[in-house]
Scaffold this active site. Sequence first.
Site, PDB file in Angstrom:
ATOM      1  CG  ASP A   3       1.775   0.461 -10.000  1.00  0.00           C
ATOM      2  OD1 ASP A   3       1.980  -0.603  -9.395  1.00  0.00           O
ATOM      3  OD2 ASP A   3       1.739   1.577  -9.441  1.00  0.00           O
ATOM      4  NE  ARG A  32      12.749   1.034  -6.349  1.00  0.00           N
ATOM      5  CZ  ARG A  32      12.022   1.620  -5.397  1.00  0.00           C
ATOM      6  NH1 ARG A  32      12.030   2.928  -5.271  1.00  0.00           N
ATOM      7  NH2 ARG A  32      11.286   0.907  -4.581  1.00  0.00           N
ATOM      8  CB  CYS A  80       8.617   7.567  -2.802  1.00  0.00           C
ATOM      9  SG  CYS A  80       6.976   7.128  -3.309  1.00  0.00           S
ATOM     10  NE  ARG A  92       3.431   4.686  -1.800  1.00  0.00           N
ATOM     11  CZ  ARG A  92       4.215   4.014  -2.631  1.00  0.00           C
ATOM     12  NH1 ARG A  92       5.109   4.680  -3.314  1.00  0.00           N
ATOM     13  NH2 ARG A  92       4.126   2.714  -2.745  1.00  0.00           N
ATOM     14  CE  LYS A  95       8.310  -3.093  -8.381  1.00  0.00           C
ATOM     15  NZ  LYS A  95       7.915  -2.474  -7.116  1.00  0.00           N
ATOM     16  CG  ASN A  96       4.621  -4.458  -6.871  1.00  0.00           C
ATOM     17  OD1 ASN A  96       5.797  -4.295  -6.531  1.00  0.00           O
ATOM     18  ND2 ASN A  96       3.891  -3.522  -7.421  1.00  0.00           N
TER      19      ASN A  96
HETATM   20  C1  EPZ Z   1       1.441  -1.095  -3.700  1.00  0.00           C
HETATM   21  O1  EPZ Z   1       1.950  -0.022  -2.932  1.00  0.00           O
HETATM   22  C2  EPZ Z   1       2.438  -1.304  -4.828  1.00  0.00           C
HETATM   23  N1  EPZ Z   1       3.740  -1.659  -4.264  1.00  0.00           N
HETATM   24  C3  EPZ Z   1       2.546  -0.012  -5.646  1.00  0.00           C
HETATM   25  O2  EPZ Z   1       3.408  -0.272  -6.745  1.00  0.00           O
HETATM   26  C4  EPZ Z   1       1.153   0.321  -6.199  1.00  0.00           C
HETATM   27  O3  EPZ Z   1       1.228   1.548  -6.888  1.00  0.00           O
HETATM   28  C5  EPZ Z   1       0.158   0.443  -5.034  1.00  0.00           C
HETATM   29  O4  EPZ Z   1       0.165  -0.767  -4.261  1.00  0.00           O
HETATM   30  C6  EPZ Z   1      -1.263   0.688  -5.509  1.00  0.00           C
HETATM   31  O5  EPZ Z   1      -1.645  -0.346  -6.358  1.00  0.00           O
HETATM   32  C7  EPZ Z   1       3.949  -2.938  -3.866  1.00  0.00           C
HETATM   33  O6  EPZ Z   1       3.071  -3.783  -3.938  1.00  0.00           O
HETATM   34  C8  EPZ Z   1       5.315  -3.244  -3.333  1.00  0.00           C
HETATM   35  P1  EPZ Z   1      -1.335   1.139  -1.054  1.00  0.00           P
HETATM   36  P2  EPZ Z   1       1.301   0.286  -1.483  1.00  0.00           P
HETATM   37  O7  EPZ Z   1      -1.043   0.856   0.385  1.00  0.00           O
HETATM   38  O8  EPZ Z   1       0.844  -0.958  -0.847  1.00  0.00           O
HETATM   39  C9  EPZ Z   1      -2.723   5.120   1.102  1.00  0.00           C
HETATM   40  C10 EPZ Z   1       5.226   0.112  -8.164  1.00  0.00           C
HETATM   41  O9  EPZ Z   1       5.346   0.969  -9.043  1.00  0.00           O
HETATM   42  N2  EPZ Z   1      -2.319   4.440   2.348  1.00  0.00           N
HETATM   43  O10 EPZ Z   1      -2.295   0.272  -1.769  1.00  0.00           O
HETATM   44  O11 EPZ Z   1       2.264   1.155  -0.744  1.00  0.00           O
HETATM   45  C11 EPZ Z   1      -1.541   5.407   0.189  1.00  0.00           C
HETATM   46  O12 EPZ Z   1      -0.934   6.626   0.552  1.00  0.00           O
HETATM   47  C12 EPZ Z   1       4.631   0.494  -6.823  1.00  0.00           C
HETATM   48  O13 EPZ Z   1       5.522  -1.099  -8.289  1.00  0.00           O
HETATM   49  C13 EPZ Z   1      -2.561   5.066   3.554  1.00  0.00           C
HETATM   50  O14 EPZ Z   1      -3.109   6.173   3.612  1.00  0.00           O
HETATM   51  O15 EPZ Z   1       0.032   1.147  -1.870  1.00  0.00           O
HETATM   52  C14 EPZ Z   1      -2.180   5.457  -1.171  1.00  0.00           C
HETATM   53  O16 EPZ Z   1      -2.749   6.747  -1.368  1.00  0.00           O
HETATM   54  C15 EPZ Z   1       4.424   1.987  -6.709  1.00  0.00           C
HETATM   55  N3  EPZ Z   1      -2.170   4.456   4.714  1.00  0.00           N
HETATM   56  C16 EPZ Z   1      -3.310   4.425  -1.072  1.00  0.00           C
HETATM   57  O17 EPZ Z   1      -3.534   4.234   0.334  1.00  0.00           O
HETATM   58  C17 EPZ Z   1      -1.548   3.231   4.704  1.00  0.00           C
HETATM   59  O18 EPZ Z   1      -1.235   2.701   5.792  1.00  0.00           O
HETATM   60  C18 EPZ Z   1      -2.975   3.080  -1.691  1.00  0.00           C
HETATM   61  O19 EPZ Z   1      -1.740   2.680  -1.166  1.00  0.00           O
HETATM   62  C19 EPZ Z   1      -1.308   2.607   3.464  1.00  0.00           C
HETATM   63  C20 EPZ Z   1      -1.715   3.229   2.306  1.00  0.00           C
END
Ligand code: EPZ
Length: 417
Positions: free
Chosen positions: A305, A397, A117, A122, A22-23
Amino acid sequence: MDKLRVTGPCRLEGRVRISGAKNAVLPEMAAALLVEGPVTLENVPAVRDVLTMAKVLRHLGLRQVALEGSTLRAEDDGVREPEAPYDLVRTMRASILVLGPLLARCGRARVSLPGGCAIGARPIDLHIDALRRMGAAIDIEHGYVVASCGRLKGAEIEFPKVTVTGTENVMMAACLADGRTVLRNCALEPEIADLAAFLVACGARIEGAGTPTIVIDGVTRLRGTLHRVIPDRIEAGTFLMAAAITGGHVVIEACEPAHLSAVVALLKECGVPLTAGAGSIEVRPDGQLRAANVTTHPYPDFPTDLQAQYMALATRADGVSVITETVFENRFMHVGELRRMGARIVVRGQSAIVAGPAPLSGAPVMASDLRASACLVVAGLAAEGETVIDRIYHLDRGYERIETKLHALGARVERIK
Ligand code: EPZ
């Protein structure tokens, strides 16, 4: 609102095929906005997030965005209205992945802020800061990201923290920028290397995807192509936990063991006999599960995850397991539900301390997010009696026909409309 009834305990036996990631497919669908001509993606999972992204792309003007079986086709005939509306984006934060492509292709974009969420705030500040560095003017107005630019310019960007979709958004935008973009402290997830492979097949010039430094030399146009999506390592990991908690004998097929090294290592530490083959992992039944500590980190370490699913397994392991979540600030929503099933867990800050083995008993429980719902299914397989999981739209999802796959392994699982 559908529910899932799981009757345990059971012992899973047999073979299960893993669906596409999915990702990986979500950013690749967004990348269809960057290219001219038809895009065909194979091994696409029929999950709700893919259908939501298809709706967003159709709203943005892509034609024929349709999933037939596990093949998705999309064709761009000039993006008309580059706006991703709140009612679509709020159901799936990954919609933010259209921001970079829209800016690169149309020079403007209006994308709803994804909102938080269950697992955390996020934010998308890192996406926005990076795109500003490439020359985009970006404001936040009335809950929308309003962005515009001439042609984006290549830039040197270091991410202050690792972000998966942040790396993907900026890598996509850089493909059509003027000049060279160097991205540092990039996420290393396999889904990023898969997205880069797709973009390179469309004519992009990208080096280093999958390493901390990615170099992109902008081109003027990209052409659609056919791409096969990598297997979903989180679905595969979920089935590993499900097999292990039931003491089952399961062969997980069409997966990529190399994407699960940290997960396999942890399960071996728990005493789960695993054998990784070419494209498959075999879980064999064996004695008592042993407790093991784990801390979640970005890839290649243990993935956030799979933290909830591992916690379900740890409730049945002999000893105390300390599970520490470092990626998201609120990813223990499943603890309360597991405790209602008899698990012995206390939360101290970022760590959950699990004492096992606790006998689990079936109970009515509530899913709060995608992976927490998977955790409750895993626990239900080992619990005595019926576990009825409410709000399983969360599960739908990210898991394709999970009850069908589990049923084929001998589980007693049924969907209650
Ligand atoms: C991706 O989310 C995945 N989603 C998530 O999977 C996964 O949990 C996550 O990466 C971590 O591996 C998709 O790929 C669609 P991040 P993402 O940006 O990109 C902070 C699932 O279950 N951050 O790597 O949104 C954030 O708050 C989902 O399939 C900022 O502060 O995660 C988090 O604490 C859930 N500012 C950390 O970084 C930003 O601009 C990592 O988030 C972006 C992120």
